[in-house]
Motif scaffolding. Sequence first.
Motif, mmCIF file in Angstrom:
data_model
loop_
_atom_site.group_PDB
_atom_site.id
_atom_site.type_symbol
_atom_site.label_atom_id
_atom_site.label_comp_id
_atom_site.label_asym_id
_atom_site.label_seq_id
_atom_site.Cartn_x
_atom_site.Cartn_y
_atom_site.Cartn_z
ATOM 1 N N UNK A 167 0.829 -1.205 0.000
ATOM 2 C CA UNK A 167 0.000 0.000 0.000
ATOM 3 C C UNK A 167 0.866 1.259 0.000
ATOM 4 N N UNK A 168 1.540 1.496 -1.129
ATOM 5 C CA UNK A 168 2.375 2.698 -1.275
ATOM 6 C C UNK A 168 2.032 3.360 -2.604
ATOM 7 N N UNK A 169 2.358 4.641 -2.711
ATOM 8 C CA UNK A 169 2.015 5.359 -3.942
ATOM 9 C C UNK A 169 2.679 4.733 -5.153
ATOM 10 N N UNK A 170 3.971 4.343 -4.972
ATOM 11 C CA UNK A 170 4.716 3.807 -6.119
ATOM 12 C C UNK A 170 5.684 2.728 -5.631
ATOM 13 N N UNK A 171 5.302 1.462 -5.776
ATOM 14 C CA UNK A 171 6.210 0.392 -5.358
ATOM 15 C C UNK A 171 7.539 0.526 -6.106
ATOM 16 N N UNK A 172 8.629 0.195 -5.428
ATOM 17 C CA UNK A 172 9.942 0.361 -6.067
ATOM 18 C C UNK A 172 10.957 -0.595 -5.462
ATOM 19 N N UNK A 173 11.976 -0.885 -6.255
ATOM 20 C CA UNK A 173 13.113 -1.645 -5.751
ATOM 21 C C UNK A 173 14.336 -0.740 -5.871
ATOM 22 N N UNK A 174 14.994 -0.514 -4.740
ATOM 23 C CA UNK A 174 16.080 0.479 -4.671
ATOM 24 C C UNK A 174 17.382 -0.216 -4.306
ATOM 25 N N UNK A 175 18.452 0.140 -5.013
ATOM 26 C CA UNK A 175 19.784 -0.352 -4.622
ATOM 27 C C UNK A 175 20.116 0.235 -3.255
ATOM 28 N N UNK A 176 20.687 -0.578 -2.391
ATOM 29 C CA UNK A 176 20.888 -0.161 -1.000
ATOM 30 C C UNK A 176 21.684 1.148 -0.893
ATOM 31 N N UNK A 177 22.709 1.321 -1.734
ATOM 32 C CA UNK A 177 23.507 2.546 -1.614
ATOM 33 C C UNK A 177 22.736 3.770 -2.118
ATOM 34 N N UNK A 178 21.774 3.557 -3.012
ATOM 35 C CA UNK A 178 20.904 4.668 -3.428
ATOM 36 C C UNK A 178 19.971 5.063 -2.291
ATOM 37 N N UNK A 179 19.486 4.054 -1.568
ATOM 38 C CA UNK A 179 18.659 4.357 -0.396
ATOM 39 C C UNK A 179 19.486 5.143 0.625
ATOM 40 N N UNK A 180 20.713 4.695 0.854
ATOM 41 C CA UNK A 180 21.564 5.373 1.842
ATOM 42 C C UNK A 180 21.788 6.841 1.480
ATOM 43 N N UNK A 181 21.810 7.146 0.180
ATOM 44 C CA UNK A 181 22.008 8.542 -0.250
ATOM 45 C C UNK A 181 20.795 9.412 0.061
#
Length: 320
Positions: A110-124
Amino acid sequence: MLIKRNRGWEIPEARVTPEHVFFSRRRLMAAGAGAMALAAVKPARAETDPSAALYPAKPNPAFGDAGRPVTAEADNANFNNYYEFGTSKQIADAARALPVRPWTITIDGEVEKPATIAIDDLFRQVTFEERIYRHRCVEAWSMVVPWTGFPLSRLVEIARPTSNARYLRFETFNKPEVAVGQKDGLFTSFPWPYVEGVTMAEAMNELPLMVTGAYGKPLPNSMGAPLRLHLPWKYGFKSIKGIVKVSFVAERPVSFWEQLGPEEYGFWANVNPEVAHPRWSQASEEVLGTGERIPTVLFNGYGAQVAGLYKGLESEKLYM
Ligand SMILES: Nc1nc2c(c(=O)[nH]1)N[C@H]1C(S)=C(S)[C@@H](COP(=O)(O)O)O[C@H]1N2
Ligand SMILES: [Mo]
């Protein structure tokens, strides 16, 4: 962790009995300096970690003192619960087999836009901070750890859940090819992958930390690299390691331990010295690395921050 069901035919009792591990560990500590050498910290992989430059992070002064000494890194690094790598506490070597890059986190449900993020991109997208937290395992031992990470509420902000989201469901990797505990034939009765959950209100509380590091460095695999949760007022099993997915859901998730033993491990798992585990007291805890036993405190001493979350929920099994 120990399950009550008669699973002796699946798992030798001695391998899962916390008391067994405890007593052998105590003997080890009693043996003194010689034994300490055994517990030496293996070289960290921090040098090769792409997030290494983010350490050490700025200490958050609100959580700069846990009221007890920080647990020695060597004690923590050699005493872990991580069933994906075996049921003993000595899983650090086995856990090194897990590749922690590339690593992605999927945010869905239940999110506006499901996504898969590379961990280092999340950290940024987040700001790391250091917090010293108490950790109380349901097995009645505890430790104090300087964690690095970012508030779970920040992850919720990034995920942008819809109004249908009532719970967060976290999931660990499922990689039997590298995780010995997940291999067929070893503990096939375990309901992999490891799953945990919190309510949206709990997730928005100031305490939950998405943990990326400990002791001023990226997490070693044994402690849950590259991303784990820490919920300092709940029993340790809620603090899920090796996270690959966070789902925003309407239904209350059923955790790994709840699936195994619902009469012993529930959804809430808030620390309470007055509510015994069906098979042992929760009144006190052994301080890891010291042999000392101290009284356990309601909500692990974090009641000022979290007690309000449970108003009106008194009919629930809040303490198992
Ligand atoms: N994926 C996963 N997460 C997990 C566990 C586990 O077996 N698998 N064990 C839990 C338990 S019971 C505890 S006490 C803590 C232990 O964290 P530590 O090894 O960093 O001390 O991790 C929790 N998170
Ligand atoms: Mo635990």
